[in-house]
Design a protein around this motif. Structure first.
Motif, PDB file in Angstrom:
ATOM      1  N   ILE A   6       0.842  -1.199   0.000  1.00 31.79           N
ATOM      2  CA  ILE A   6       0.000   0.000   0.000  1.00 31.79           C
ATOM      3  C   ILE A   6       0.878   1.251   0.000  1.00 31.79           C
ATOM      4  CG2 ILE A   6      -1.785   1.289   1.250  1.00 31.79           C
ATOM      5  CD1 ILE A   6      -2.831  -1.401   0.316  1.00 31.79           C
ATOM      6  N   ALA A   7       0.604   2.160  -0.921  1.00 39.34           N
ATOM      7  CA  ALA A   7       1.280   3.461  -0.934  1.00 39.34           C
ATOM      8  C   ALA A   7       0.703   4.303   0.201  1.00 39.34           C
ATOM      9  CB  ALA A   7       1.051   4.159  -2.271  1.00 39.34           C
ATOM     10  N   ARG A   8       1.575   4.979   0.942  1.00 39.85           N
ATOM     11  CA  ARG A   8       1.123   5.820   2.052  1.00 39.85           C
ATOM     12  C   ARG A   8       1.156   7.295   1.663  1.00 39.85           C
ATOM     13  NH1 ARG A   8       4.480   4.105   7.118  1.00 39.85           N
ATOM     14  NH2 ARG A   8       6.097   4.504   5.604  1.00 39.85           N
ATOM     15  N   MET A   9       0.378   8.084   2.405  1.00 36.20           N
ATOM     16  CA  MET A   9       0.307   9.518   2.178  1.00 36.20           C
ATOM     17  C   MET A   9       1.723  10.084   2.043  1.00 36.20           C
ATOM     18  SD  MET A   9      -1.673  12.442   4.405  1.00 36.20           S
ATOM     19  CE  MET A   9      -0.709  12.195   5.890  1.00 36.20           C
ATOM     20  N   GLY A  10       1.921  10.893   1.022  1.00 34.97           N
ATOM     21  CA  GLY A  10       3.224  11.455   0.722  1.00 34.97           C
ATOM     22  C   GLY A  10       3.838  10.844  -0.521  1.00 34.97           C
ATOM     23  N   HIS A  11       3.416   9.627  -0.871  1.00 37.57           N
ATOM     24  CA  HIS A  11       3.927   9.008  -2.096  1.00 37.57           C
ATOM     25  C   HIS A  11       3.323   9.744  -3.294  1.00 37.57           C
ATOM     26  CE1 HIS A  11       4.878   6.166  -5.232  1.00 37.57           C
ATOM     27  NE2 HIS A  11       5.650   5.504  -4.382  1.00 37.57           N
ATOM     28  N   PRO A  12       4.135  10.084  -4.295  1.00 38.38           N
ATOM     29  CA  PRO A  12       3.627  10.877  -5.430  1.00 38.38           C
ATOM     30  C   PRO A  12       2.496  10.221  -6.214  1.00 38.38           C
ATOM     31  CG  PRO A  12       5.986  10.363  -5.696  1.00 38.38           C
ATOM     32  CD  PRO A  12       5.566   9.830  -4.371  1.00 38.38           C
ATOM     33  N   ILE A  13       2.406   8.894  -6.228  1.00 42.13           N
ATOM     34  CA  ILE A  13       1.332   8.243  -6.995  1.00 42.13           C
ATOM     35  C   ILE A  13      -0.049   8.594  -6.444  1.00 42.13           C
ATOM     36  CG2 ILE A  13       1.202   6.024  -5.760  1.00 42.13           C
ATOM     37  CD1 ILE A  13       1.100   4.839  -8.751  1.00 42.13           C
ATOM     38  N   TYR A  97     -16.817   9.917   9.954  1.00 41.55           N
ATOM     39  CA  TYR A  97     -15.397   9.617  10.129  1.00 41.55           C
ATOM     40  C   TYR A  97     -14.968   8.558   9.120  1.00 41.55           C
ATOM     41  CZ  TYR A  97     -14.612  12.555  14.130  1.00 41.55           C
ATOM     42  OH  TYR A  97     -14.448  13.651  14.938  1.00 41.55           O
ATOM     43  N   GLU A  98     -13.805   8.786   8.518  1.00 40.35           N
ATOM     44  CA  GLU A  98     -13.240   7.867   7.540  1.00 40.35           C
ATOM     45  C   GLU A  98     -11.823   7.506   7.937  1.00 40.35           C
ATOM     46  OE1 GLU A  98     -13.479   9.315   3.497  1.00 40.35           O
ATOM     47  OE2 GLU A  98     -15.590   9.863   3.727  1.00 40.35           O
ATOM     48  N   GLY A  99     -11.418   6.331   7.507  1.00 47.70           N
ATOM     49  CA  GLY A  99     -10.038   5.904   7.610  1.00 47.70           C
ATOM     50  C   GLY A  99      -9.563   5.556   6.215  1.00 47.70           C
ATOM     51  N   CYS A 100      -8.296   5.234   6.094  1.00 45.78           N
ATOM     52  CA  CYS A 100      -7.741   4.929   4.774  1.00 45.78           C
ATOM     53  C   CYS A 100      -6.479   4.101   4.955  1.00 45.78           C
ATOM     54  CB  CYS A 100      -7.425   6.242   4.052  1.00 45.78           C
ATOM     55  SG  CYS A 100      -6.750   6.034   2.402  1.00 45.78           S
ATOM     56  N   LEU A 101      -6.323   3.091   4.127  1.00 45.70           N
ATOM     57  CA  LEU A 101      -5.122   2.258   4.198  1.00 45.70           C
ATOM     58  C   LEU A 101      -3.858   3.057   3.910  1.00 45.70           C
ATOM     59  CD1 LEU A 101      -6.419  -0.957   2.395  1.00 45.70           C
ATOM     60  CD2 LEU A 101      -6.126  -0.590   4.855  1.00 45.70           C
ATOM     61  N   SER A 102      -3.991   4.172   3.190  1.00 46.38           N
ATOM     62  CA  SER A 102      -2.837   5.006   2.871  1.00 46.38           C
ATOM     63  C   SER A 102      -2.489   5.992   3.987  1.00 46.38           C
ATOM     64  CB  SER A 102      -3.081   5.770   1.562  1.00 46.38           C
ATOM     65  OG  SER A 102      -3.154   4.861   0.486  1.00 46.38           O
ATOM     66  N   LEU A 103      -3.344   6.064   5.009  1.00 45.97           N
ATOM     67  CA  LEU A 103      -3.097   6.897   6.190  1.00 45.97           C
ATOM     68  C   LEU A 103      -3.313   6.018   7.418  1.00 45.97           C
ATOM     69  CD1 LEU A 103      -4.489   8.899   3.901  1.00 45.97           C
ATOM     70  CD2 LEU A 103      -4.394  10.480   5.790  1.00 45.97           C
ATOM     71  N   PRO A 104      -2.472   4.996   7.595  1.00 41.13           N
ATOM     72  CA  PRO A 104      -2.720   4.009   8.645  1.00 41.13           C
ATOM     73  C   PRO A 104      -2.776   4.634  10.038  1.00 41.13           C
ATOM     74  CG  PRO A 104      -0.507   3.751   7.729  1.00 41.13           C
ATOM     75  CD  PRO A 104      -1.217   4.759   6.885  1.00 41.13           C
ATOM     76  N   GLY A 105      -3.811   4.219  10.779  1.00 46.22           N
ATOM     77  CA  GLY A 105      -3.964   4.659  12.155  1.00 46.22           C
ATOM     78  C   GLY A 105      -4.635   6.002  12.322  1.00 46.22           C
ATOM     79  N   LEU A 106      -4.983   6.663  11.220  1.00 48.09           N
ATOM     80  CA  LEU A 106      -5.587   7.987  11.289  1.00 48.09           C
ATOM     81  C   LEU A 106      -7.059   7.941  10.893  1.00 48.09           C
ATOM     82  CD1 LEU A 106      -2.678  10.001   9.651  1.00 48.09           C
ATOM     83  CD2 LEU A 106      -3.320   9.990  12.068  1.00 48.09           C
ATOM     84  N   THR A 107      -7.814   8.935  11.350  1.00 49.60           N
ATOM     85  CA  THR A 107      -9.220   9.078  10.983  1.00 49.60           C
ATOM     86  C   THR A 107      -9.570  10.554  10.963  1.00 49.60           C
ATOM     87  OG1 THR A 107     -11.480   8.333  11.435  1.00 49.60           O
ATOM     88  CG2 THR A 107     -10.134   8.896  13.349  1.00 49.60           C
ATOM     89  N   GLY A 108     -10.616  10.882  10.231  1.00 48.36           N
ATOM     90  CA  GLY A 108     -11.050  12.271  10.182  1.00 48.36           C
ATOM     91  C   GLY A 108     -12.493  12.378   9.746  1.00 48.36           C
ATOM     92  N   ALA A 109     -13.129  13.496  10.123  1.00 46.27           N
ATOM     93  CA  ALA A 109     -14.535  13.761   9.792  1.00 46.27           C
ATOM     94  C   ALA A 109     -14.597  14.419   8.413  1.00 46.27           C
ATOM     95  CB  ALA A 109     -15.163  14.653  10.851  1.00 46.27           C
ATOM     96  N   VAL A 110     -15.252  13.728   7.475  1.00 44.60           N
ATOM     97  CA  VAL A 110     -15.277  14.141   6.072  1.00 44.60           C
ATOM     98  C   VAL A 110     -16.717  14.310   5.600  1.00 44.60           C
ATOM     99  CG1 VAL A 110     -14.540  13.513   3.729  1.00 44.60           C
ATOM    100  CG2 VAL A 110     -13.207  12.735   5.705  1.00 44.60           C
ATOM    101  N   PRO A 111     -17.052  15.461   5.012  1.00 43.80           N
ATOM    102  CA  PRO A 111     -18.380  15.603   4.416  1.00 43.80           C
ATOM    103  C   PRO A 111     -18.421  14.890   3.055  1.00 43.80           C
ATOM    104  CG  PRO A 111     -17.161  17.653   4.167  1.00 43.80           C
ATOM    105  CD  PRO A 111     -16.281  16.701   4.942  1.00 43.80           C
ATOM    106  N   ARG A 112     -19.499  14.183   2.808  1.00 46.21           N
ATOM    107  CA  ARG A 112     -19.705  13.490   1.526  1.00 46.21           C
ATOM    108  C   ARG A 112     -21.159  13.672   1.111  1.00 46.21           C
ATOM    109  NH1 ARG A 112     -14.790  11.903  -0.726  1.00 46.21           N
ATOM    110  NH2 ARG A 112     -13.530  10.855   0.841  1.00 46.21           N
TER     111      ARG A 112
END
Length: 176
Positions: A6-13, A97-112
Motif C-alpha cells: 500500500i502506498a502511504r500519504m506522501g507518495h507521489p502516486i 469519520y473515515e479511515g484509509c489504508l494510505s493513512l494508517p492509524g488515522l481518521t477524520g470527519a469528512v463531508p460526503r
C-alpha cells in the motif's frame, strides 16, 4: 494472487490523477483486480483504489459488509468499478469519520454527498450504473477520490477532527 504493498500519504502516486483503463479484459488488468480484492480483504478494508497499490489506473474495488450497511438491502458484495464517474443526486451532505489504508492509524470527519449515481465498467467491461446512499455512497466517493489524486484530509473543513484513531476514540468517550 498476491497481497500488494500500500502506498502511504506522501507518495507521489497518490497525488496525481490516474489513467483510464482501455481494455478491461487485458490479463494485467484482471490480475490487478484479483490482487486488489485479495489485498482489500486481507486488510479488512471496505475499499481500495489502484493508485493505493502503485498502479496509476482508474480501478476501484469495494464492498459494504452487513456491519456497515444501514439495512439488509444495503449490503453490497465485492464490486469492481473501472473508469468511474460520480454524480451527486442532490445537495445533501453528511459528515462521517473515515479511515484509509494510505493513512494508517488515522481518521477524520469528512463531508460526503448523501446520495450519488455512479457509472463505469465492471471487470468484464459491462456498463455499471448504480444509485448509492449512506456508507455505500461514502466508500465509492472515497475510493474514486484516490483516482483524482485526492486523500480524505483534503476534503476536511475542520482539521481539529483529524487524528489517530485511538486518540479520537478516547476523546469521543470522554465527551460521551
Amino acid at each position: 494472487m498476491a497481497i500488494l504493498k500500500i502506498a502511504r500519504m506522501g507518495h507521489p502516486i497518490l497525488a496525481r490523477p490516474a489513467e483510464a483503463v482501455d481494455d478491461p479484459s487485458a490479463p494485467e488488468i484482471q490480475r490487478l483486480i484479483d490482487d486488489m480484492i485479495e489485498t482489500m480483504q486481507d486488510a479488512n478494508a471496505a475499499g481500495l483504489a489502484a493508485p493505493q497499490v502503485h498502479a496509476p489506473l482508474r480501478v476501484v474495488v469495494f464492498h459494504v459488509p452487513a456491519a456497515r450497511a444501514e439495512s439488509e438491502e444495503g449490503v453490497v458484495p465485492v464490486s469492481v468499478l473501472l473508469n468511474p464517474v460520480i454524480q451527486p443526486l442532490d445537495a445533501g451532505t453528511q459528515v462521517g469519520y473515515e479511515g484509509c489504508l494510505s493513512l494508517p492509524g488515522l481518521t477524520g470527519a469528512v463531508p460526503r454527498w448523501c446520495r450519488i449515481r455512479y457509472a463505469g465498467l465492471d471487470r468484464d467491461g459491462r456498463p455499471v450504473d448504480c444509485l448509492a446512499e449512506g456508507f455505500h455512497a461514502r466508500v465509492v466517493q472515497h475510493e474514486c477520490d484516490h483516482l483524482d489524486g485526492i486523500l480524505y484530509p483534503q476534503r476536511m473543513p475542520d482539521l481539529g477532527r483529524f487524528g489517530f484513531v485511538e486518540e479520537m476514540r478516547r476523546g469521543l468517550d470522554r465527551e460521551g
